[in-house]
Design an enzyme around this catalytic site. Structure first.
Site, short mmCIF file in Angstrom:
data_model
loop_
_atom_site.label_atom_id
_atom_site.label_comp_id
_atom_site.label_asym_id
_atom_site.label_seq_id
_atom_site.Cartn_x
_atom_site.Cartn_y
_atom_site.Cartn_z
N GLY A 90 -9.77 7.31 2.79
CA GLY A 90 -9.37 8.70 2.65
C GLY A 90 -10.50 9.68 2.43
O GLY A 90 -10.47 10.80 2.94
N THR A 113 1.48 6.81 0.57
CA THR A 113 0.58 5.69 0.24
C THR A 113 0.46 5.47 -1.27
O THR A 113 0.73 6.39 -2.05
CB THR A 113 -0.84 6.00 0.79
OG1 THR A 113 -1.65 4.83 0.68
CG2 THR A 113 -1.52 7.13 0.04
N THR A 121 -4.81 6.97 8.55
CA THR A 121 -4.78 5.86 7.60
C THR A 121 -6.22 5.39 7.46
O THR A 121 -7.03 5.59 8.37
CB THR A 121 -3.86 4.72 8.07
OG1 THR A 121 -3.94 3.64 7.13
CG2 THR A 121 -4.23 4.19 9.44
N GLY A 122 -6.53 4.78 6.34
CA GLY A 122 -7.89 4.29 6.14
C GLY A 122 -8.59 4.99 5.00
O GLY A 122 -7.94 5.57 4.13
N THR A 172 -1.30 2.34 4.82
CA THR A 172 -0.65 3.64 4.61
C THR A 172 0.20 4.00 5.81
O THR A 172 -0.23 3.81 6.95
CB THR A 172 -1.71 4.75 4.44
OG1 THR A 172 -2.39 4.50 3.23
CG2 THR A 172 -1.09 6.14 4.42
N SER A 221 0.81 -1.22 0.00
CA SER A 221 0.00 0.00 0.00
C SER A 221 0.84 1.26 0.00
O SER A 221 0.30 2.35 0.16
CB SER A 221 -0.95 0.05 1.20
OG SER A 221 -0.71 -0.97 2.07
N ARG A 270 -8.11 9.07 -8.95
CA ARG A 270 -8.54 9.26 -7.55
C ARG A 270 -7.35 9.63 -6.65
O ARG A 270 -6.28 9.06 -6.74
CB ARG A 270 -9.18 7.96 -7.06
CG ARG A 270 -9.72 8.03 -5.63
CD ARG A 270 -8.77 7.42 -4.66
NE ARG A 270 -9.30 7.40 -3.29
CZ ARG A 270 -8.59 7.15 -2.21
NH1 ARG A 270 -7.30 6.90 -2.33
NH2 ARG A 270 -9.12 7.15 -1.02
N VAL A 271 -7.58 10.62 -5.80
CA VAL A 271 -6.58 11.00 -4.79
C VAL A 271 -7.26 10.92 -3.43
O VAL A 271 -8.40 11.35 -3.27
CB VAL A 271 -6.07 12.44 -5.06
CG1 VAL A 271 -5.26 12.96 -3.89
CG2 VAL A 271 -5.22 12.48 -6.33
N GLY A 272 -6.56 10.36 -2.46
CA GLY A 272 -7.14 10.22 -1.12
C GLY A 272 -6.71 11.32 -0.18
O GLY A 272 -6.32 12.42 -0.60
N ASP A 273 -6.75 11.02 1.08
CA ASP A 273 -6.43 12.00 2.12
C ASP A 273 -4.93 12.19 2.33
O ASP A 273 -4.49 13.24 2.81
CB ASP A 273 -7.03 11.56 3.46
CG ASP A 273 -6.46 10.20 3.89
OD1 ASP A 273 -6.39 9.28 3.04
OD2 ASP A 273 -6.06 10.05 5.07
#
Ligand code: SD4
Length: 320
Positions: free
Chosen positions: A235, A199, A232-233, A181, A78, A209-212
Site C-alpha cells: 500500500g 483489507t 492490491t499489494g 486484498t 487478509s 499503520r494504514v495502507g492504500d
C-alpha cells in the site's frame, strides 16, 4: 442528473437540446453488467455482485454485497473476519467505497467490526465526511447498528504467535508478500460504475499503520465518465503514486485500461533500482467495458464476470 448531463446541459442546452437527449439516451442504454475483482476469492465476490447486477441491481449495492462475502469468510486472512493482525495482535481493517456520482466513504484502522465496507458506505451516505478512523469509526459503526465482535480467529492468532516467536529485535514488519486484498469494480445494466476495496492490511504491521485500501485515489477510484481502478499489494507504494486515480486519469488521456495499469506500475518500478521486494497489482474497468490488469510480480490473479461467466485469470508479472 448525471454529472455529464449537467455539463452537457450547461454547455449546449440553448444551442442543441436534441443532442442532450441523445446523450442521456447513450448513458442510460442498457449494458452488459460486469464485475471485476482481485484474487481467487474475487470469484465468490463477483458471483454475489452479479446476482444483484443481473436482476437490475445497481453497481453500488453490487460491489458492497460482493466484498462482504470476502469480509465474512474467516479463511481469507487478509480481509475482515480472520484477517491477520498487527504486530500486537489486533485485527485492524481498512475499506472504502465509491459510487457513480463521485461520492466516497472510507474507514481506516477500524477494529472489531466485520464489515468495514458497509461502515464506509454509511460514512458516505449519512455524513458529509469521507473518512473516519480508529475509535471514531468504531463508535460511528456501533451507533449505526453494527455489532462488535472479535475478528481474530484461532488460525490467525496461532500464525501471529508463531511469527512473534521468530521476530528479530529490529524487525518491524512481517511478511509483505501475502496479499489478498479485494478490490471489486462493477458496471450495472444502465452503465453506471462503482467500486469497493477492503483489507486487513499488511500482516503484522506497526500498530496504527494504514495502507492504500481506504484512501480514495490510491486503493480505489471511480469516475463514471471514464472508468474505475482498484489496487492490491504494498500500500505504501500505491499511495506514493496515487495509483488508482492515476490509472483513471491515464484512461481519460486515451490509454487502454491494460496500458494504464502497466504505466502506473512503471511509475513505482521507476522509483526503485533493481529488485523489487514487493508486489503491487491493479485492475481497471473502462466505461465501455474494456478491462485491464497488471502486476509487478508473478502470482496475481483477477476474477472477471459478465453474463453467466465468472473466470479467474492469471497475470504475468512485469519484472518476473
Ligand atoms: C495494504 N494494499 O494495506 C493493502 C495490502 C494488500 O492484500 O493488498 N493485502 O497495503
Amino acid at each position: 442528473m448525471e454529472r455529464r448531463d449537467f455539463i452537457k446541459t450547461g454547455l449546449i442546452s440553448a444551442a442543441a437540446p436534441t443532442l442532450i437527449l441523445a446523450d442521456v439516451e447513450t448513458i442510460k442504454r442498457s449494458r452488459n453488467p460486469m464485475a471485476l475483482s482481485t484474487w481467487n476469492h474475487g470469484l465468490k465476490a463477483n458471483e454475489e455482485a452479479m446476482k444483484l447486477l443481473l436482476s437490475q441491481g445497481n453497481a453500488l449495492d453490487a460491489v458492497e454485497a460482493g466484498v462482504k462475502i470476502s469480509e465474512a469468510d474467516p479463511t481469507i486472512q487478509s480481509v475482515g473476519l480472520g484477517g491477520r493482525p498487527d504486530k500486537d495482535g489486533h485485527v485492524t481493517l481498512d475499506a472504502c467505497i465509491m459510487d457513480s456520482q463521485g461520492n466516497a466513504g472510507s474507514v481506516a484502522y477500524l477494529q472489531d467490526i466485520k464489515h468495514p465496507v458497509s461502515v464506509a458506505r454509511k460514512v458516505m451516505e449519512l455524513t458529509d465526511h469521507v473518512m473516519l478512523v480508529g475509535q471514531g469509526a468504531k463508535s460511528f459503526a456501533i451507533t449505526h447498528g453494527f455489532k462488535e465482535e472479535n475478528l481474530l480467529t484461532e488460525e490467525s492468532r496461532t500464525a501471529w504467535l508463531k511469527w512473534k516467536k521468530k521476530l528479530g529485535k529490529k524487525d518491524d514488519l512481517g511478511p509483505n508478500d501475502d496479499h489478498d486484498t479485494i478490490s471489486l469494480l462493477a458496471q450495472d445494466s444502465i452503465g453506471n460504475l462503482a467500486g469497493a476495496c477492503t483489507t486487513s492490511g499488511l500482516a503484522y504491521k506497526i500498530p496504527g499503520r494504514v495502507g492504500d485500501s481506504p484512501i480514495i485515489g490510491a486503493g480505489l477510484f471511480v469516475d463514471n465518465e471514464i472508468g474505475a481502478a482498484g489496487a492490491t499489494g504494498r500500500g505504501e507504494e500505491v499511495i506514493k503514486v496515487a495509483g488508482s486515480f492515476l490509472i483513471v486519469e491515464l484512461m481519460r488521456q486515451g490509454y487502454a485500461p491494460q496500458d494504464a495499469c502497466k504505466e502506473a506500475l512503471g511509475r513505482t518500478i521507476g522509483r526503485h533500482d533493481g529488485e523489487l521486494a514487493f508486489q503491487i497489482a491493479y485492475i481497471a474497468l473502462r466505461k465501455d467495458g474494456e478491462i485491464g490488469a497488471a502486476a509487478i510480480r508473478k502470482g496475481f490473479k483477477y476474477a472477471l464476470s459478465s453474463g453467466n461467466k465468472n473466470k479467474l485469470h492469471s497475470v504475468k508479472g512485469i519484472i518476473n
